[in-house]
Design a protein around this motif. Structure first.
Motif, mmCIF file in Angstrom:
data_model
loop_
_atom_site.group_PDB
_atom_site.id
_atom_site.type_symbol
_atom_site.label_atom_id
_atom_site.label_comp_id
_atom_site.label_asym_id
_atom_site.label_seq_id
_atom_site.Cartn_x
_atom_site.Cartn_y
_atom_site.Cartn_z
ATOM 1 N N GLY A 296 0.759 -1.146 -0.112
ATOM 2 C CA GLY A 296 -0.151 0.051 -0.094
ATOM 3 C C GLY A 296 0.857 1.410 -0.002
ATOM 4 N N ARG A 297 2.012 1.329 -0.348
ATOM 5 C CA ARG A 297 2.845 2.531 -0.283
ATOM 6 C C ARG A 297 2.570 3.407 -1.058
ATOM 7 N N GLU A 298 1.280 3.158 -2.228
ATOM 8 C CA GLU A 298 1.072 4.062 -3.257
ATOM 9 C C GLU A 298 -0.005 5.000 -2.452
ATOM 10 N N GLN A 299 -0.397 4.507 -1.058
ATOM 11 C CA GLN A 299 -1.383 5.366 -0.303
ATOM 12 C C GLN A 299 -0.755 6.704 0.086
ATOM 13 N N VAL A 300 0.414 6.578 0.209
ATOM 14 C CA VAL A 300 1.379 7.776 0.643
ATOM 15 C C VAL A 300 1.426 8.738 -0.349
ATOM 16 N N PRO A 301 0.646 10.103 -0.042
ATOM 17 C CA PRO A 301 0.811 11.355 -0.893
ATOM 18 C C PRO A 301 2.231 11.354 -1.477
ATOM 19 N N LYS A 302 2.424 11.829 -2.815
ATOM 20 C CA LYS A 302 3.704 11.809 -3.530
ATOM 21 C C LYS A 302 4.390 13.145 -3.071
ATOM 22 N N GLU A 303 3.513 14.011 -2.332
ATOM 23 C CA GLU A 303 3.853 15.527 -2.179
ATOM 24 C C GLU A 303 2.803 16.070 -1.146
ATOM 25 N N GLY A 304 3.544 17.251 -0.352
ATOM 26 C CA GLY A 304 2.696 17.722 0.451
ATOM 27 C C GLY A 304 2.728 17.140 1.907
ATOM 28 N N ALA A 305 2.392 18.015 2.922
ATOM 29 C CA ALA A 305 2.556 17.368 4.419
ATOM 30 C C ALA A 305 1.568 16.376 4.392
ATOM 31 N N ALA A 306 1.955 15.502 5.371
ATOM 32 C CA ALA A 306 1.062 14.325 5.771
ATOM 33 C C ALA A 306 1.832 13.812 6.978
ATOM 34 N N ILE A 307 1.176 13.102 7.852
ATOM 35 C CA ILE A 307 1.514 12.178 9.164
ATOM 36 C C ILE A 307 1.275 10.722 8.890
ATOM 37 N N ILE A 308 2.384 10.036 9.073
ATOM 38 C CA ILE A 308 2.394 8.419 9.102
ATOM 39 C C ILE A 308 2.234 8.339 10.575
ATOM 40 N N CYS A 309 1.035 7.533 10.592
ATOM 41 C CA CYS A 309 0.934 7.220 12.022
ATOM 42 C C CYS A 309 1.018 5.748 12.133
ATOM 43 N N CYS A 310 1.911 5.268 12.916
ATOM 44 C CA CYS A 310 2.407 3.693 12.825
ATOM 45 C C CYS A 310 2.465 3.229 14.413
#
Length: 208
Positions: free
Chosen positions: A29-43
């Motif tokens: 599912g790595r394609e779920q991570v936005p390719k640009e812009g701010a985001a939080i990876i919550c793990c």
């Protein structure tokens, strides 16, 4: 693509071939991570190898809060900072760490947060804190739920394979925070954590 620090590039392109055999993994599912812009990876947080598994899964650099004690030894602190880590005083409000998080978000970076605040000794999920949802609401950025699962569901072991699973981004409006009340943060935190737990459960079933 945004700039990455030289040490991060070195680890991703060269050191990974020496590190990855110690912490093998498969990313989904790595394609779920936005390719640009701010985001939080919550793990969820299983161990020190989590940052390598996450970092090797994505091309974008992830910036992490790390406990301040790790930065006491200056040579090690320089490496951590080169990898995108920054110190946080645990157990109290750390304005400096909060300001650094805000700067990274404003600059459009990926922020990595382990909401449990500490590593799991038995591989089981702990109790998450609401820092990720508070930042997501304040700066109106998505949260990408992520789960690291060792095959068998136990704690981290060197040379043992793990699954790194990224879920669909949770948009700020999905958190249903409107007034910034504690009850809203708790409900939003529960929503995010439930998604992570569901991902963990589904992954364990697949590989049981």
């Amino acid at each position: 693509m945004e700039k990455r620090t030289p040490i991060y590039i070195f680890v991703q392109k060269i050191a990974r071939w020496f590190i990855r055999p110690f912490c093998p993994f498969h990313a989904q599912g790595r394609e779920q991570v936005p390719k640009e812009g701010a985001a939080i990876i919550c793990c969820n947080h299983l161990g020190l190898t989590d940052v390598f598994r996450l970092g090797f899964s994505l091309k974008r650099q992830i910036y992490y809060m790390a406990k301040a004690e790790l930065f006491r030894f200056k040579p090690f602190a320089m490496i951590l900072q080169g990898l995108g880590a920054y110190p946080v005083q645990r157990g109290r409000s750390d304005r400096k760490a909060i300001n650094e998080s805000a700067r990274l978000i404003r600059e459009g970076h990926l922020l990595g947060i382990f909401p449990e605040g500490h590593r799991s000794k038995d591989g089981l999920p702990g109790q998450p804190k609401a820092g990720a949802v508070m930042l997501a609401y304040k700066y109106q950025i998505p949260i990408v739920p992520c789960c690291i699962v060792m095959h068998g569901g136990g704690p981290v072991k060197l040379f043992h394979r793990a699954e790194v699973v990224f879920g669909a981004p949770i948009k700020p409006e999905e958190l249903q925070i409107t007034k910034g009340k504690g009850s809203e943060y708790r409900a939003a935190n529960h929503l995010v954590w439930e998604k992570i737990l569901k991902m963990r459960e589904e992954t364990l079933k697949k590989f049981s």
